[in-house]
Structures are given as structure tokens and as C-alpha cells.
Design a protein around this motif. Structure first.
Motif, PDB file in Angstrom:
ATOM      1  N   VAL A  64       0.842  -1.208   0.000  1.00  0.00           N
ATOM      2  CA  VAL A  64       0.000   0.000   0.000  1.00  0.00           C
ATOM      3  C   VAL A  64       0.875   1.255   0.000  1.00  0.00           C
ATOM      4  O   VAL A  64       0.638   2.210  -0.746  1.00  0.00           O
ATOM      5  CB  VAL A  64      -0.947   0.008   1.224  1.00  0.00           C
ATOM      6  CG1 VAL A  64      -1.608   1.365   1.400  1.00  0.00           C
ATOM      7  CG2 VAL A  64      -2.001  -1.081   1.077  1.00  0.00           C
ATOM      8  N   SER A  88       1.298   4.212  -2.733  1.00  0.00           N
ATOM      9  CA  SER A  88       1.014   5.595  -2.316  1.00  0.00           C
ATOM     10  C   SER A  88       2.255   6.480  -2.484  1.00  0.00           C
ATOM     11  O   SER A  88       2.299   7.590  -1.939  1.00  0.00           O
ATOM     12  CB  SER A  88       0.554   5.637  -0.854  1.00  0.00           C
ATOM     13  OG  SER A  88      -0.485   4.738  -0.639  1.00  0.00           O
ATOM     14  N   PHE A 101      -1.419   2.676   8.347  1.00  0.00           N
ATOM     15  CA  PHE A 101      -2.287   2.719   7.161  1.00  0.00           C
ATOM     16  C   PHE A 101      -2.973   4.083   7.077  1.00  0.00           C
ATOM     17  O   PHE A 101      -3.095   4.670   5.999  1.00  0.00           O
ATOM     18  CB  PHE A 101      -3.352   1.612   7.232  1.00  0.00           C
ATOM     19  CG  PHE A 101      -2.841   0.258   6.839  1.00  0.00           C
ATOM     20  CD1 PHE A 101      -2.814  -0.127   5.504  1.00  0.00           C
ATOM     21  CD2 PHE A 101      -2.390  -0.630   7.793  1.00  0.00           C
ATOM     22  CE1 PHE A 101      -2.348  -1.386   5.138  1.00  0.00           C
ATOM     23  CE2 PHE A 101      -1.918  -1.892   7.438  1.00  0.00           C
ATOM     24  CZ  PHE A 101      -1.899  -2.264   6.109  1.00  0.00           C
ATOM     25  N   ILE A 102      -3.443   4.568   8.230  1.00  0.00           N
ATOM     26  CA  ILE A 102      -4.172   5.840   8.242  1.00  0.00           C
ATOM     27  C   ILE A 102      -3.233   7.002   7.905  1.00  0.00           C
ATOM     28  O   ILE A 102      -3.570   7.877   7.110  1.00  0.00           O
ATOM     29  CB  ILE A 102      -4.863   6.030   9.612  1.00  0.00           C
ATOM     30  CG1 ILE A 102      -5.997   5.006   9.727  1.00  0.00           C
ATOM     31  CG2 ILE A 102      -5.401   7.442   9.782  1.00  0.00           C
ATOM     32  CD1 ILE A 102      -6.485   4.772  11.116  1.00  0.00           C
ATOM     33  N   THR A 147      -0.559   6.861   6.112  1.00  0.00           N
ATOM     34  CA  THR A 147      -0.237   6.774   4.689  1.00  0.00           C
ATOM     35  C   THR A 147      -1.320   7.430   3.831  1.00  0.00           C
ATOM     36  O   THR A 147      -1.026   8.227   2.932  1.00  0.00           O
ATOM     37  CB  THR A 147      -0.057   5.304   4.269  1.00  0.00           C
ATOM     38  OG1 THR A 147       0.962   4.731   5.084  1.00  0.00           O
ATOM     39  CG2 THR A 147       0.334   5.184   2.803  1.00  0.00           C
ATOM     40  N   SER A 148      -2.588   7.110   4.140  1.00  0.00           N
ATOM     41  CA  SER A 148      -3.653   7.680   3.318  1.00  0.00           C
ATOM     42  C   SER A 148      -3.780   9.184   3.557  1.00  0.00           C
ATOM     43  O   SER A 148      -4.084   9.948   2.634  1.00  0.00           O
ATOM     44  CB  SER A 148      -4.980   6.965   3.583  1.00  0.00           C
ATOM     45  OG  SER A 148      -5.453   7.300   4.853  1.00  0.00           O
ATOM     46  N   MET A 149      -3.497   9.627   4.794  1.00  0.00           N
ATOM     47  CA  MET A 149      -3.581  11.063   5.074  1.00  0.00           C
ATOM     48  C   MET A 149      -2.441  11.832   4.394  1.00  0.00           C
ATOM     49  O   MET A 149      -2.624  12.959   3.946  1.00  0.00           O
ATOM     50  CB  MET A 149      -3.598  11.315   6.579  1.00  0.00           C
ATOM     51  CG  MET A 149      -4.884  10.835   7.243  1.00  0.00           C
ATOM     52  SD  MET A 149      -4.964  11.201   9.010  1.00  0.00           S
ATOM     53  CE  MET A 149      -5.689  12.835   8.981  1.00  0.00           C
ATOM     54  N   LEU A 196      -1.117  10.958   1.580  1.00  0.00           N
ATOM     55  CA  LEU A 196      -1.499  10.969   0.166  1.00  0.00           C
ATOM     56  C   LEU A 196      -2.505  12.082  -0.112  1.00  0.00           C
ATOM     57  O   LEU A 196      -2.494  12.701  -1.174  1.00  0.00           O
ATOM     58  CB  LEU A 196      -2.088   9.600  -0.196  1.00  0.00           C
ATOM     59  CG  LEU A 196      -2.191   9.234  -1.674  1.00  0.00           C
ATOM     60  CD1 LEU A 196      -0.801   9.116  -2.287  1.00  0.00           C
ATOM     61  CD2 LEU A 196      -2.939   7.913  -1.840  1.00  0.00           C
ATOM     62  N   LEU A 197      -3.383  12.340   0.879  1.00  0.00           N
ATOM     63  CA  LEU A 197      -4.417  13.375   0.715  1.00  0.00           C
ATOM     64  C   LEU A 197      -3.915  14.764   1.107  1.00  0.00           C
ATOM     65  O   LEU A 197      -4.674  15.723   1.081  1.00  0.00           O
ATOM     66  CB  LEU A 197      -5.637  13.019   1.575  1.00  0.00           C
ATOM     67  CG  LEU A 197      -6.394  11.745   1.203  1.00  0.00           C
ATOM     68  CD1 LEU A 197      -7.381  11.359   2.293  1.00  0.00           C
ATOM     69  CD2 LEU A 197      -7.109  11.908  -0.124  1.00  0.00           C
ATOM     70  N   ASP A 238      -3.233  15.895   4.043  1.00  0.00           N
ATOM     71  CA  ASP A 238      -3.893  16.412   5.242  1.00  0.00           C
ATOM     72  C   ASP A 238      -2.879  17.171   6.090  1.00  0.00           C
ATOM     73  O   ASP A 238      -1.689  16.877   6.052  1.00  0.00           O
ATOM     74  CB  ASP A 238      -4.492  15.259   6.057  1.00  0.00           C
ATOM     75  CG  ASP A 238      -5.808  14.788   5.473  1.00  0.00           C
ATOM     76  OD1 ASP A 238      -6.550  15.633   4.961  1.00  0.00           O
ATOM     77  OD2 ASP A 238      -6.083  13.578   5.513  1.00  0.00           O
TER      78      ASP A 238
END
Lengths: 111, 234
Positions: free
Chosen positions: B31, B35, B56-57, B59-61, B63-64, B66
Motif C-alpha cells: 500500500v 502511495s 495505514f491511516i 499513509t492515506s492522510m 497521500l491526501l 492532510d
């Protein structure tokens, strides 16, 4: 191999937050005598937290609506639980669980 | 799992959980690779932050894009359960030095906590620094290496879930909760089963109105309070 300043701050900041969440309670418990009610409360932490962690993968959340079941995980959980009852071995639960999930995926059962 | 509390026994006892770490660790690496996180960042997250679901959280933040403050708050919320687990586990190490307590605390995870709670059922409520450190260190190293390997394999593995390895973690918690249920003689089976049902129902209802991480915390705390009251009534 590169790291941005933001990424560096995230790693250091989140690292500090995580390690403090883990370590401060140890320092706290070591230096204080805990009241009886707190010890009683904490005696339920293992069973409740493990149950909640299991539920996390058995349910699928839908914001604003009731959750649904994660069908594949629930189905694979059945042989895994049986393996636990029969063998009382953590390793067997994990191995049987992985095999059950591989079979479910092979036949595309449960999405 | 026997009553021995040596370093060597710790290594052996933690082995079944290693499957979960490898499966989820590889998945995290993959993941993170998709990313666009570099190997250095993946290693930094795994070896310095060392918090499975929070990684995981994060990583997605990232990417966004945040803000840092939001990432910090999310990390704290996801890991707030560590406070409960550490407080619970620390009771078994009160007799050890402060330094040893801090060393154990640094590497506690959901898995090594659950394992320790199972272990103390077999040892009349005793745990040792050597045993806990062995479990913690093996878990730490396997997780870190698995995530970095996952990030390196990144592009090569199209679908890491095909062989069912992502279920290893769930299976492990099922095994641990079952072993806890049958071996915690202090609380007993029927009380624990009632509390389990309460937590499951609370979690099911709560995730409709709040985030999963928050629901996990609320259901756990409510379950503990419910259990305490129930025990008093018996």
C-alpha cells in the motif's frame, strides 16, 4: 530513497505520540498504587479489547447506517474458531484461518 | 504455551502471531509503495512509529495532503487503546525497575499484549521481563522487515490477499480471544461471554454513528464498566 520535510515531521511526531501512549502508563502504574476499582476495570480490558478487535474485521461499517457482516471473514472465522476449540493452539487457528480464506477467495465466495 | 517465562520461550510463544505480522506487514508495504512512499519513509513509519493500523491511516492522510495536526490527532485516537493496554499490562511489571518498565512499554502492541494476557493465565498471573522482551522484539523486527520487503516487492505482487494472508490477523485475534475466554479462571466463562456479547453489540451499534477507531475505544470502555457492574451483582 527520499523523504520530504513533512514526512520527517509525521514520522517523528507520530512516533512520539505512539511511544508516549505506550510508555506513560508504565511509569504511572510503577509510581502509584492503583485503587481497587481501577484494577477491577482493567481486569476486563483483555477480553473487551480483543472482542472489539475481532468485531472490527467481522463487521463492515456504513456511516449513518447499521453495519453489515463481512461475509468472507465471518465464514473463515468458523473453521478458525473450530480449530481453536479442537486444538487450543493459536498456531492452528491462524493456519486453518488462512487456508479457509484462501479457499473462499479461490471460489470467489463472500466477495 | 507452557508456564516457562524465559527469553527462549518468549520467542517460541510469539511465533504463531508472526504470520499476522508478515501478512499485514507485506500488505502495508505494498500500500505504501502504491502511495508513492519511499523505502526510507516506510522504514521510518515501521521502526519509529510502529503502530499497525495507524500506519495505514497516516499513509492515506499523507497521500491526501492532510495537515500535520490532523495526522497527529488521528494517530493519537487510533493508538489511545494503547493507554488501556499498557496500564493493564504494567501491573505485571511493578516489581521490575523503571527502566525495564519503559523498555517493555516502548514495544507493546495489540498482539503482544493479548499474548501476554494469555500467558499469565498459565503462570498464575506472573510475567517476566525476558519473556515479554522476546515477544516484543520478535514482533517489532518481523513487522519492520515485512513492511520494507512489501514495499520492495510493491509492483510485483498484484493481489496480496489472494492467498488469504490478510486473514491471519483476524484469525489470530479469534484464537487469542477464545484462549482468553477458556483460561481466565478469575473472571470465569459466563461473565466473559456476557461481556463479549455486550461489546459486540455496542460496537455494532456505535459504528453506525462514529468512526471505527472511536467505536473500538467506546465499546471497550463500556464493556469494562458493564463487566465491573455485572461482577458486583453476582
Amino acid at each position: 530513497m527520499s523523504i520530504s520535510l513533512t514526512e520527517l515531521w509525521v514520522i517523528l511526531g507520530c512516533g512520539a505520540i505512539t511511544v508516549l501512549s505506550r510508555v506513560l502508563p508504565f511509569a504511572f502504574v510503577k509510581s502509584l498504587n492503583m485503587p481497587a476499582w481501577l484494577i477491577s476495570f482493567l481486569s476486563f480490558v483483555p477480553i473487551t479489547i480483543m472482542t472489539a478487535l475481532c468485531c472490527e474485521s467481522l463487521f463492515v461499517a456504513h456511516a449513518g447506517h447499521l453495519a453489515t457482516l463481512n461475509v468472507a471473514n465471518c465464514l473463515a472465522a468458523i473453521p478458525a474458531t473450530l480449530a481453536g476449540i479442537l486444538t487450543k493452539s493459536l498456531l492452528m487457528v491462524v493456519v486453518v484461518g488462512i487456508m479457509a480464506m484462501a479457499v473462499l477467495r479461490y471460489f470467489a465466495i463472500g466477495g | 504455551m507452557g508456564p516457562s517465562l524465559t527469553f527462549r520461550t518468549g520467542v517460541r510463544d510469539v511465533l504463531p502471531t508472526v504470520f499476522g505480522y508478515i501478512g499485514v506487514g507485506l500488505a502495508f508495504g505494498i500500500v505504501a509503495h502504491t502511495s508513492h512512499l519511499s523505502l526510507l519513509v516506510v522504514a521510518g513509519l515501521s521502526f519509529i512509529v510502529y503502530a499497525g493500523s495507524a500506519q495505514f491511516i497516516i499513509t492515506s492522510m499523507l497521500l491526501l495532503h492532510d495537515p500535520l495536526s490532523a495526522i497527529f490527532i488521528s494517530t493519537f485516537l487510533v493508538n489511545s487503546r494503547m493507554i488501556l493496554m499498557s496500564t493493564s499490562l504494567a501491573q505485571y511489571f511493578k516489581h521490575e525497575s523503571l527502566l525495564r518498565n519503559l523498555l517493555i512499554g516502548t514495544l507493546v502492541t495489540d498482539e503482544t499484549f493479548a499474548l501476554a494476557m494469555n500467558k499469565q493465565n498459565k503462570t498464575h498471573g506472573r510475567l517476566s521481563f525476558a519473556w515479554q522482551s522476546a515477544a516484543n522484539l520478535v514482533a517489532y523486527l518481523v513487522w519492520g522487515v515485512a513492511t520494507v520487503v512489501g514495499a520492495m516487492l510493491g509492483g510485483l505482487i498484484a493481489d496480496p490477499t489472494r492467498f488469504g494472508f490478510d486473514f491471519a490477523l483476524t484469525a489470530m485475534f479469534i484464537g487469542l480471544v477464545y484462549l482468553q475466554l477458556i483460561s481466565d479462571k478469575h473472571l470465569g466463562m459466563s461473565l466473559q461471554l456476557t461481556v463479549m456479547l455486550f461489546v459486540a453489540l455496542a460496537y455494532y451499534l456505535l459504528i453506525a454513528v462514529m468512526s471505527q477507531n472511536f467505536a473500538l475505544m467506546v465499546a471497550t470502555v463500556a464493556g469494562c464498566l458493564f463487566g465491573m457492574e455485572l461482577k458486583k451483582c453476582r
